[in-house]
Structures are given as C-alpha cells and as structure tokens.
Design a protein around this motif. Structure first.
Motif, PDB file in Angstrom:
ATOM      1  N   MET A  18       6.309   5.553   7.512  1.00 53.81           N
ATOM      2  CA  MET A  18       4.901   5.572   7.109  1.00 53.81           C
ATOM      3  C   MET A  18       4.433   4.009   7.346  1.00 53.81           C
ATOM      4  O   MET A  18       3.528   3.656   7.635  1.00 53.81           O
ATOM      5  CB  MET A  18       4.877   5.889   5.378  1.00 53.81           C
ATOM      6  N   GLU A  48       0.925  -1.232  -0.016  1.00 56.37           N
ATOM      7  CA  GLU A  48       0.090  -0.131  -0.009  1.00 56.37           C
ATOM      8  C   GLU A  48       0.954   1.275   0.029  1.00 56.37           C
ATOM      9  O   GLU A  48       0.515   2.320  -0.626  1.00 56.37           O
ATOM     10  CB  GLU A  48      -0.966   0.136   1.114  1.00 56.37           C
ATOM     11  N   VAL A  49       1.790   1.184   1.049  1.00 51.85           N
ATOM     12  CA  VAL A  49       2.732   2.522   1.053  1.00 51.85           C
ATOM     13  C   VAL A  49       3.482   2.658  -0.468  1.00 51.85           C
ATOM     14  O   VAL A  49       3.617   3.799  -0.744  1.00 51.85           O
ATOM     15  CB  VAL A  49       3.502   2.383   2.153  1.00 51.85           C
ATOM     16  N   SER A  77       1.646   2.606   9.234  1.00 57.73           N
ATOM     17  CA  SER A  77       0.335   1.998   8.599  1.00 57.73           C
ATOM     18  C   SER A  77       0.021   0.485   9.257  1.00 57.73           C
ATOM     19  O   SER A  77      -1.032   0.192   9.688  1.00 57.73           O
ATOM     20  CB  SER A  77       0.681   1.502   7.132  1.00 57.73           C
ATOM     21  N   ALA A  93       1.350   3.625  -3.148  1.00 54.62           N
ATOM     22  CA  ALA A  93       0.490   5.211  -3.152  1.00 54.62           C
ATOM     23  C   ALA A  93       1.510   6.114  -3.153  1.00 54.62           C
ATOM     24  O   ALA A  93       1.420   7.175  -4.081  1.00 54.62           O
ATOM     25  CB  ALA A  93      -0.366   5.179  -1.834  1.00 54.62           C
ATOM     26  N   MET A  94       2.502   6.025  -2.621  1.00 53.42           N
ATOM     27  CA  MET A  94       3.640   7.243  -2.354  1.00 53.42           C
ATOM     28  C   MET A  94       4.774   7.012  -3.008  1.00 53.42           C
ATOM     29  O   MET A  94       5.726   7.986  -3.152  1.00 53.42           O
ATOM     30  CB  MET A  94       3.741   7.792  -0.878  1.00 53.42           C
ATOM     31  N   PHE A 135       5.154   4.922  -6.046  1.00 55.71           N
ATOM     32  CA  PHE A 135       4.861   4.593  -7.257  1.00 55.71           C
ATOM     33  C   PHE A 135       5.700   3.278  -7.767  1.00 55.71           C
ATOM     34  O   PHE A 135       6.349   3.347  -9.059  1.00 55.71           O
ATOM     35  CB  PHE A 135       4.782   5.836  -8.389  1.00 55.71           C
TER      36      PHE A 135
END
Lengths: 131, 156
Positions: free
Chosen positions: B97, B16-17, B101, B20-21, B23
């Motif tokens: 992050m 997910e991390v 998370s 999303a951030m 790429f």
C-alpha cells in the motif's frame, strides 16, 4: 434479499479486512466468496452466482484488468457490478478500468465507511450511514 | 523525477496509510526519541519491485512486535491472537500500500505495476549504499522504509 459477494485479492490480510468491512456494513450477505487471483475468481464464477465482485488489480496469475475483461465479455456475468480496490490510484489506471467497464474504483488505503458506502451503492442500497 | 523528490513523498504517504488502515499515529521527532526502540526483537523485512516511468525496489523493515501491533490494528483483532505469519502478511500489505501510494503520486498520468511483496533476508536489503532510507517512529513501533531507484540517486 441476501447478496453473494466475491473478494479477489492475492493478500489474505486484505481479504480479511474487506470481509470485516462487509460484515459490519449491514449488508445482507448470503455467501462471501474469496479468490486469490483472477483465474480462481473466474473458476468460482462459473460455479456460483455472485451479485458483486470486488477485485484488486495487481495479482499473479490473472490480474484484475484481465478479470474485468473476461467478466464483461461473458454473457452471463456481463452485468455483475465490479468494484476495483487497488493501491494504484493513478489517473491513467482509474480512467482505464472505468472505460473497461468497472462500476467503481476505490484506492487503498481506504476508510471502512467509504468501502461500505460503495458496497451499498453497487448493491442498490444507497449510501451507508451506519459506519 | 529525482530520487530525493520520490523519497520526499514517503512521509506523507506513510502517515496516510498508517492512519487510514492501521489506526496508527506517526510520532514527531521529539516523541520519536522518547519512544526509541530497545532493539533485540526479530526483524521482519518485505520488498517489492515497482515498474513504470520510474522503476526500482521498495521495502520496509520492522520488528516482529511492531508487525504484530500493526496487524492487530489492521485486522481488528487482539494482538495476542496474531501469529507470526499473519504479522508478516500484514507487513507485506503495508509495503504494497505504501509503495502504491507513493507511485500513484509519482506516476499520475502513467500506469505502473507492483510485484507481490516478498519476505527478504536483511543483508541484501540495507547497507549497500544504493538505497534511500527513511525511518519512522509510530505508536506501534519503528518502521524503516527504503527505496532503491534505477538510475538517478541522491542522498537524504
């Protein structure tokens, strides 16, 4: 109307990412200020007017929770919108920050379009369709 | 919560991390073998402490070249323009992050606190036998994630 925006985060990398999203969001920005923690932010807020504060929570010195409390009890700053941008997305933390007066809560990781939408919403520009 | 349950959340959070951030795509096991690192590059390691209903230490380990690629994606800049310091800052933010998370999923109804990610020497981080280790291959290179929980432990 140009808006002044303050980004508060102890991570220089994260401040750069947020700055970049603001740059491409289509927001008419006057000055984009940055602060490393709540203390730096408060010092800056006593000198400069800002239209939106975006702050992390976990920061050394003064954290985002304390910064929010200080802003909300200050008669000059009390109405400035505060957007929390944090890795902590626990229900307990979100509920707490919204109860303390945050105007929005965005958890990391976030999509650029989501942050851009929140910036537009809090500055009164509605949702952003450009991203 | 047992440590193995905690560690079980890491792959989903990592994807997910990264997606999303950064790429960046996490590769499956077959792609992982094909993309196996040649090694030899400088290693970068960051760790932070988490405290809540569950407490312990969390860290990541990756090659500097991988950190540079992730930083370029994260900052939206050319890889060649990324300094070692910037690559380190972004690696620290990845640790922050990712830990946040995982902890958000673990804690749910409870607040937690994360310390600022700090660059650490490699020797005290891995190989003590008290940590859970997950290795991920991504299209930017390999990333190793480790967790040392206070109290209950299980092996992956």
């Amino acid at each position: 109307m140009a808006f002044n925006i303050l980004i508060v985060d102890d991570s220089p990398a994260m401040r750069r990412v947020v700055r970049r999203v603001v740059d491409i969001s289509g927001t008419d920005v006057g000055t984009l200020f940055e602060a490393d923690n709540g203390l730096e932010a408060l010092a800056l807020l006593r000198e400069e007017w800002v239209d939106l504060i975006m702050t992390d929570i976990n920061m050394p010195g003064m954290d985002g929770e304390q910064l929010l409390l200080e802003v909300r009890k200050d008669p000059v700053l009390a109405t400035v919108p505060v957007l929390i941008v944090s890795t902590d997305r626990s229900d307990a933390r979100v509920k707490q920050m919204m109860t303390l007066g945050a105007d929005g809560y965005l958890s990391k990781p976030f999509l650029p379009a989501t942050l851009s939408g929140e910036i537009h919403r809090l500055l009164g520009g509605g949702t952003d369709e450009s991203l | 919560m047992k440590a193995c349950e905690f560690a079980g959340l890491v792959p989903e959070c990592f994807s997910e991390v990264l997606d999303a951030m950064y790429f960046t795509t996490v590769l499956d096991s077959q792609e992982m073998e094909a993309a196996d690192s040649q090694g030899g590059d400088t290693l970068v390691a960051f760790s932070l402490r988490f405290a809540g209903e569950v407490s312990g230490n969390f860290g990541i380990l990756l090659e500097l070249s991988t950190a540079r690629k992730l930083a370029a994606n994260f900052l939206g800049e050319e890889e060649r323009s990324i300094s070692s310091m910037e690559a380190g800052e972004v690696a620290g933010e990845l640790a922050n992050m990712l830990c946040g998370s995982v902890m958000s999923r673990v804690e749910g109804e409870h607040k937690f606190v994360l310390s600022h990610p700090e660059a650490v020497a490699l020797s005290p981080v891995l190989g003590t036998g008290d940590e859970l280790v997950c290795r991920f291959a991504t299209d930017s290179g390999d990333v190793t994630v480790w967790i040392a929980l206070e109290g209950d432990l299980c092996r992956l």
